[in-house]
Design a protein around this motif. Sequence first.
Motif, mmCIF file in Angstrom:
data_model
loop_
_atom_site.group_PDB
_atom_site.id
_atom_site.type_symbol
_atom_site.label_atom_id
_atom_site.label_comp_id
_atom_site.label_asym_id
_atom_site.label_seq_id
_atom_site.Cartn_x
_atom_site.Cartn_y
_atom_site.Cartn_z
ATOM 1 N N ALA A 27 0.996 -1.224 -0.094
ATOM 2 C CA ALA A 27 -0.067 -0.069 -0.007
ATOM 3 C C ALA A 27 0.379 1.213 0.245
ATOM 4 C CB ALA A 27 -1.133 -0.105 1.185
ATOM 5 N N MET A 28 1.761 1.346 1.184
ATOM 6 C CA MET A 28 2.933 2.155 0.530
ATOM 7 C C MET A 28 3.368 2.819 -0.532
ATOM 8 S SD MET A 28 4.553 2.524 4.641
ATOM 9 C CE MET A 28 5.797 3.621 4.137
ATOM 10 N N GLU A 29 3.797 1.459 -0.934
ATOM 11 C CA GLU A 29 4.551 1.561 -2.438
ATOM 12 C C GLU A 29 3.320 2.157 -3.716
ATOM 13 O OE1 GLU A 29 5.534 -1.701 -5.698
ATOM 14 O OE2 GLU A 29 6.655 -1.972 -3.902
ATOM 15 N N THR A 30 2.235 1.393 -3.801
ATOM 16 C CA THR A 30 1.803 1.936 -4.071
ATOM 17 C C THR A 30 1.282 3.651 -4.203
ATOM 18 O OG1 THR A 30 0.306 -0.252 -4.295
ATOM 19 C CG2 THR A 30 -0.782 1.716 -5.667
ATOM 20 N N ASN A 31 0.879 3.967 -2.769
ATOM 21 C CA ASN A 31 1.050 5.643 -2.235
ATOM 22 C C ASN A 31 1.941 6.647 -3.043
ATOM 23 O OD1 ASN A 31 -1.840 5.261 -1.125
ATOM 24 N ND2 ASN A 31 -1.003 4.955 0.622
ATOM 25 N N GLU A 33 4.039 5.334 -5.680
ATOM 26 C CA GLU A 33 4.035 6.254 -6.688
ATOM 27 C C GLU A 33 2.502 7.349 -7.791
ATOM 28 O OE1 GLU A 33 3.643 1.893 -8.600
ATOM 29 O OE2 GLU A 33 4.976 0.980 -8.128
ATOM 30 N N LEU A 34 1.486 6.826 -6.817
ATOM 31 C CA LEU A 34 0.517 7.515 -7.503
ATOM 32 C C LEU A 34 1.281 9.413 -6.604
ATOM 33 C CD1 LEU A 34 -2.640 5.928 -5.393
ATOM 34 C CD2 LEU A 34 -2.163 6.529 -8.221
ATOM 35 N N GLY A 35 1.834 9.355 -5.902
ATOM 36 C CA GLY A 35 2.440 10.579 -5.437
ATOM 37 C C GLY A 35 3.528 11.154 -6.577
ATOM 38 N N ALA A 36 3.802 10.286 -6.984
ATOM 39 C CA ALA A 36 5.029 10.414 -8.349
ATOM 40 C C ALA A 36 4.240 11.283 -9.072
ATOM 41 C CB ALA A 36 6.020 9.186 -7.736
ATOM 42 N N GLY A 37 3.032 10.084 -9.558
ATOM 43 C CA GLY A 37 2.191 10.862 -11.104
ATOM 44 C C GLY A 37 1.693 11.909 -10.652
ATOM 45 N N MET A 38 1.318 12.193 -9.344
ATOM 46 C CA MET A 38 0.857 13.570 -9.429
ATOM 47 C C MET A 38 1.412 14.936 -9.686
ATOM 48 S SD MET A 38 -2.164 12.703 -5.949
ATOM 49 C CE MET A 38 -2.341 14.964 -6.246
ATOM 50 N N VAL A 39 3.100 14.718 -8.626
ATOM 51 C CA VAL A 39 3.818 16.118 -9.211
ATOM 52 C C VAL A 39 4.225 15.750 -10.204
ATOM 53 C CG1 VAL A 39 6.345 16.235 -8.502
ATOM 54 C CG2 VAL A 39 4.666 15.167 -6.546
ATOM 55 N N GLU A 40 4.498 14.798 -11.456
ATOM 56 C CA GLU A 40 4.680 14.787 -13.144
ATOM 57 C C GLU A 40 3.224 15.914 -12.919
ATOM 58 O OE1 GLU A 40 4.666 11.285 -15.157
ATOM 59 O OE2 GLU A 40 6.618 10.320 -13.517
ATOM 60 N N MET A 41 1.904 15.365 -13.009
ATOM 61 C CA MET A 41 0.696 16.107 -13.356
ATOM 62 C C MET A 41 0.820 17.552 -13.035
ATOM 63 S SD MET A 41 -2.199 13.038 -13.770
ATOM 64 C CE MET A 41 -3.139 14.179 -12.411
ATOM 65 N N LEU A 42 1.464 17.785 -11.770
ATOM 66 C CA LEU A 42 1.530 19.687 -11.567
ATOM 67 C C LEU A 42 2.664 19.388 -12.113
ATOM 68 C CD1 LEU A 42 0.430 19.076 -7.277
ATOM 69 C CD2 LEU A 42 -0.579 20.007 -9.251
ATOM 70 N N ASP A 43 3.788 19.191 -12.426
ATOM 71 C CA ASP A 43 4.885 19.462 -13.883
ATOM 72 C C ASP A 43 4.571 20.360 -14.412
ATOM 73 O OD1 ASP A 43 6.780 20.301 -11.169
ATOM 74 O OD2 ASP A 43 7.786 18.566 -11.818
ATOM 75 N N ALA A 44 3.564 19.259 -15.509
ATOM 76 C CA ALA A 44 2.990 19.318 -16.899
ATOM 77 C C ALA A 44 2.280 20.667 -16.648
ATOM 78 C CB ALA A 44 2.443 18.501 -16.901
#
Length: 63
Positions: A27-31, A33-44
């Motif tokens: 669960a921590m690993e999944t969270n 990965e989701l956090g990294a995806g959100m950071v990428e979206m914010l950077d975009a």
Amino acid sequence: MDIAEVSMALANVSQMAQIGTAVLSKAMETNAELGAGMVEMLDAAAMELSVNPDVGANFDMRI
């Protein structure tokens, strides 16, 4: 309660703790990965604003 029952109960508790730890780790690993995806979206989104700073900054509204 005899020694065999106590031994089995302790083994069962130990196994359940290991399973719980593995599930929590996943669960921590999944969270993460989701956090990294959100950071990428914010950077975009920040990159889009740097290229087109006027897009989405203002809107007209009438009542």
